[in-house]
Design an enzyme around this catalytic site. Structure first.
Site, PDB file in Angstrom:
ATOM      1  CG  HIS A 335      -2.200  -0.717   1.624  1.00  0.00           C
ATOM      2  ND1 HIS A 335      -3.894  -0.674   1.057  1.00  0.00           N
ATOM      3  CD2 HIS A 335      -2.520  -2.422   1.396  1.00  0.00           C
ATOM      4  CE1 HIS A 335      -4.494  -1.415   1.290  1.00  0.00           C
ATOM      5  NE2 HIS A 335      -3.405  -2.768   1.443  1.00  0.00           N
ATOM      6  CG  HIS A 378      -2.616   2.694  11.203  1.00  0.00           C
ATOM      7  ND1 HIS A 378      -3.125   3.718  10.886  1.00  0.00           N
ATOM      8  CD2 HIS A 378      -1.097   2.859  11.068  1.00  0.00           C
ATOM      9  CE1 HIS A 378      -2.095   4.477  10.995  1.00  0.00           C
ATOM     10  NE2 HIS A 378      -1.249   4.232  10.840  1.00  0.00           N
ATOM     11  CD  GLU A 384      -6.099   6.475  10.766  1.00  0.00           C
ATOM     12  OE1 GLU A 384      -6.951   5.788  10.645  1.00  0.00           O
ATOM     13  OE2 GLU A 384      -5.130   6.571  11.323  1.00  0.00           O
ATOM     14  CG  HIS A 408     -10.186   4.203  14.237  1.00  0.00           C
ATOM     15  ND1 HIS A 408     -10.774   3.265  12.901  1.00  0.00           N
ATOM     16  CD2 HIS A 408     -11.215   3.368  15.232  1.00  0.00           C
ATOM     17  CE1 HIS A 408     -11.734   2.914  13.146  1.00  0.00           C
ATOM     18  NE2 HIS A 408     -11.837   2.507  14.365  1.00  0.00           N
ATOM     19  CG  HIS A 414      -7.450   1.719  13.700  1.00  0.00           C
ATOM     20  ND1 HIS A 414      -6.954   2.245  14.145  1.00  0.00           N
ATOM     21  CD2 HIS A 414      -7.175   2.346  11.745  1.00  0.00           C
ATOM     22  CE1 HIS A 414      -6.232   2.647  13.918  1.00  0.00           C
ATOM     23  NE2 HIS A 414      -6.232   3.508  12.033  1.00  0.00           N
TER      24      HIS A 414
END
Length: 482
Positions: A335, A378, A384, A408, A414
Site C-alpha cells: 500500500h 494500524h 482518524e 479511532h 483499528h
C-alpha cells in the site's frame, strides 16, 4: 435554481461584479473617495496584513450598506454546539456511530444553525489552535438568518440533501460529490433543497459537509466556509452532514513532492461564485449570527447582508467536485499511505504535520500483487475520524453506514473486521474496481480528540457493539509452516 455561474482556480485573484451594475468595481484603486453607484468599500481580511504574499488572504467588497450597520450582539442559545472538551471522561476505545437521526416531525423545525451538534474536538478558538468536528441535521431553511464564524473555517460535507448556499460573494449550489469552502468572517445562508436544478456543478466553503443520497435528494460530498464569511443555507427536505472546523489555519492544496506538477485535486477544478446582490429591506428584522469564542451571538439589522454588488480578491468561498480527484495508487505491491488521497490540508506549525487533513477514498483500481489489499491493521499517532457519504466501505461492509461515523483515537488499534480479513486473505488477486459506488472520507488530525457528552450519550447513536467486529479474528500462526 438554474444558470448559476462560477469562476475557476484555487486561491486565484478573482474579480466579479453583478451584471446589473456594470462598472461597479473601482478602477485602479481599492478605496476611492466615492465608489461607483454610491457603494461602500469594505475589506475582508483572512490573514494578517504582513503575511507573506503566498499566504496573504483578503478581498474587497463593494456593498450597498457596510456590515457594521447592526444592533448590538446578544447571546444566543448554542444547543449542542460546544468547545468544552471536559464534559465527560476521555474514552480511548474504538468508537462508531450509527446514522445520526434527522428530525422527521414537521413541528420540530431545525435549520442549519439550530441543527449543529459538536461530536468531538481539541484545542480552543481563543488560542487559535485546534479543531472541532460537528454533525448537522436540519429540515428547514434559514429564513432571514445568516451565520459567520469568527473562530475558524468550516469544512462541510453534506451527506443527505441538496444545499443552496447564499454568500456575500454570490450563490453556490452544492450537488452530488461536491465540496464547498466558506472561510472565516464571510456571511452566508443555506437552504435545504428538494428540486433545484443547475447548469453547472462545483464545490465551496471551508466548512465540509457530507450529504447522503436518498429519494428525491442529491448527494453532496463537502464544501468549505472560510472564517468570517456570512452565509445562509437553504434546504429542500431532511438534510444531514459532517463539518470539520479548524481554528487558526486555512486549508491548502497538499504539496505534491515527487508526484510532480499534476495530480490529486487540481487547482483549476475549484470553483468560485460570481457576484450577486439583493437590495432587500427586512422590516421584521434580519438576524446575523456570529460564532465567537465557541459561543453563538445574534444581532438584528433591517436589511439583507447579501448586498455586495462587486468584489475582488483571493479570500473567497469555493467548491470542488470530488469526482475530479485524480487518484494515485500502488501498481506493483503493498500500500501507499493514505496521505495520497489528501484533498486539502490545514498545516500546523510543525513541518509535515497537519493540524487537519481532508482525505477521501474514492472509486479506483486495485492491482497490487501478493498484497493484502484492504486497509492494513494500524496504530497511529494521529486521530482518524471517518464518515461515509454513500456505499459500503471496503474494510467494514457491515455496520459502518452512510450518515454514521467512526473515531479511532491516537494509538487506538483499528483495521479490517474479521469477515473482511478472511475474504481478502483468500481472494484471487486480479485487477478489480475498489469502492465502486462508494465515497468514504476521513478527517485526520495531529490533535488528540475528546468526545462530547452529546457524542457519547445524548445522540443515542453510539454503537456499543463496535468492538465485536474484531472478536471472530483467530490465530493462523503455525511455527512449523512458513
Amino acid at each position: 435554481m438554474t444558470g448559476l455561474q462560477y469562476m475557476s482556480g484555487f486561491g486565484n485573484e478573482h474579480v466579479s461584479e453583478d451584471p446589473r451594475c456594470p462598472g461597479a468595481l473601482p478602477e485602479g484603486q481599492n478605496n476611492p473617495q466615492v465608489c461607483p453607484y454610491g457603494l461602500y468599500a469594505e475589506q475582508l481580511s483572512g490573514s494578517a496584513f504582513t503575511c507573506p504574499r503566498p499566504t496573504n488572504k483578503r478581498s474587497w467588497l463593494y456593498r450597498i450598506l457596510p456590515s457594521v450597520c447592526h444592533k448590538p450582539f446578544k447571546p444566543l442559545k448554542e444547543g449542542h454546539l460546544t468547545h468544552n472538551w471536559d464534559e465527560v471522561e476521555p474514552d480511548p476505545n474504538q468508537l462508531r456511530w450509527k446514522p445520526f437521526e434527522v428530525p422527521k416531525d414537521s413541528r420540530n423545525k431545525l435549520d442549519f444553525v439550530s441543527g449543529l451538534h459538536t461530536l468531538c474536538g481539541a484545542g480552543e478558538p481563543r488560542g487559535r489552535n485546534g479543531i472541532a468536528i460537528h454533525i448537522f441535521v436540519c429540515n428547514a431553511s434559514m429564513l432571514n438568518r445568516c451565520l459567520y464564524n469568527s473562530d475558524g473555517d468550516f469544512l462541510m460535507v453534506p451527506q443527505q440533501g441538496k444545499l443552496l448556499i447564499t454568500t456575500e460573494f454570490g450563490k453556490m449550489l452544492v450537488e452530488p460529490n461536491e465540496i464547498c469552502v466558506i472561510q472565516v468572517r464571510a456571511d452566508c445562508t443555506m437552504p435545504v433543497a428538494r428540486s433545484l436544478k443547475s447548469e453547472q456543478a462545483g464545490s465551496c466553503i471551508r466548512l465540509f459537509v457530507v450529504c447522503q443520497q436518498s429519494p428525491g435528494m442529491i448527494l453532496v460530498s463537502s464544501f468549505i466556509f472560510q472564517q468570517g464569511m456570512r452565509f445562509s443555507v437553504e434546504v429542500f427536505g431532511e438534510t444531514r452532514g459532517y463539518i470539520l472546523e479548524v481554528y487558526g489555519a486555512h486549508f491548502e492544496l497538499p504539496d505534491l513532492g515527487p508526484i510532480g506538477a499534476n495530480g490529486l485535486a487540481n487547482p483549476r477544478d475549484f470553483l468560485v461564485p460570481v457576484a450577486w446582490y439583493e437590495d432587500r429591506q427586512v422590516p421584521g428584522g434580519y438576524t446575523v449570527i456570529s460564532k465567537y469564542q465557541g459561543k453563538l451571538f445574534a444581532a438584528q439589522q433591517d436589511f439583507s447582508p447579501f448586498n455586495v454588488v462587486a468584489w475582488h480578491g483571493n479570500y473567497t468561498p469555493y467548491k470542488y467536485h470530488l469526482e475530479k480527484f485524480m487518484v494515485i495508487n500502488s501498481v506493483a505491491f503493498d500500500h501507499a499511505d493514505p496521505s495520497i488521497f489528501t484533498v486539502l490540508t490545514a498545516k500546523s506549525t510543525r513541518p509535515g504535520v497537519a493540524l487537519a487533513d481532508f482525505v477521501i477514498f474514492p472509486p479506483r483500481w486495485g492491482v497490487a500483487d501478493n498484497t493484502f489489499r484492504p486497509p492494513y491493521y494500524h496504530r497511529n499517532c494521529m486521530s482518524e475520524f471517518m464518515g461515509l457519504i454513500k456505499g459500503h466501505y471496503e474494510a467494514k461492509e457491515e455496520g459502518f453506514q452512510p450518515g454514521g461515523a467512526s473515531l479511532h483515537s491516537m494509538m487506538t488499534p483499528h483495521g479490517p473486521d474479521a469477515d473482511c480479513f478472511e475474504k481478502a486473505s483468500k481472494a484471487k488477486l486480479e485487477p478489480e474496481r475498489v469502492a465502486e459506488g462508494t465515497m468514504a472520507f476521513m478527517f485526520e488530525s495531529s490533535l488528540s480528540l475528546a468526545v462530547t457528552k452529546w457524542g457519547l450519550q445524548t445522540s443515542n447513536s453510539l454503537d456499543k457493539n463496535y468492538y465485536k467486529c474484531w472478536e471472530p479474528l483467530k490465530s493462523h500462526f503455525n511455527p512449523t509452516c512458513k
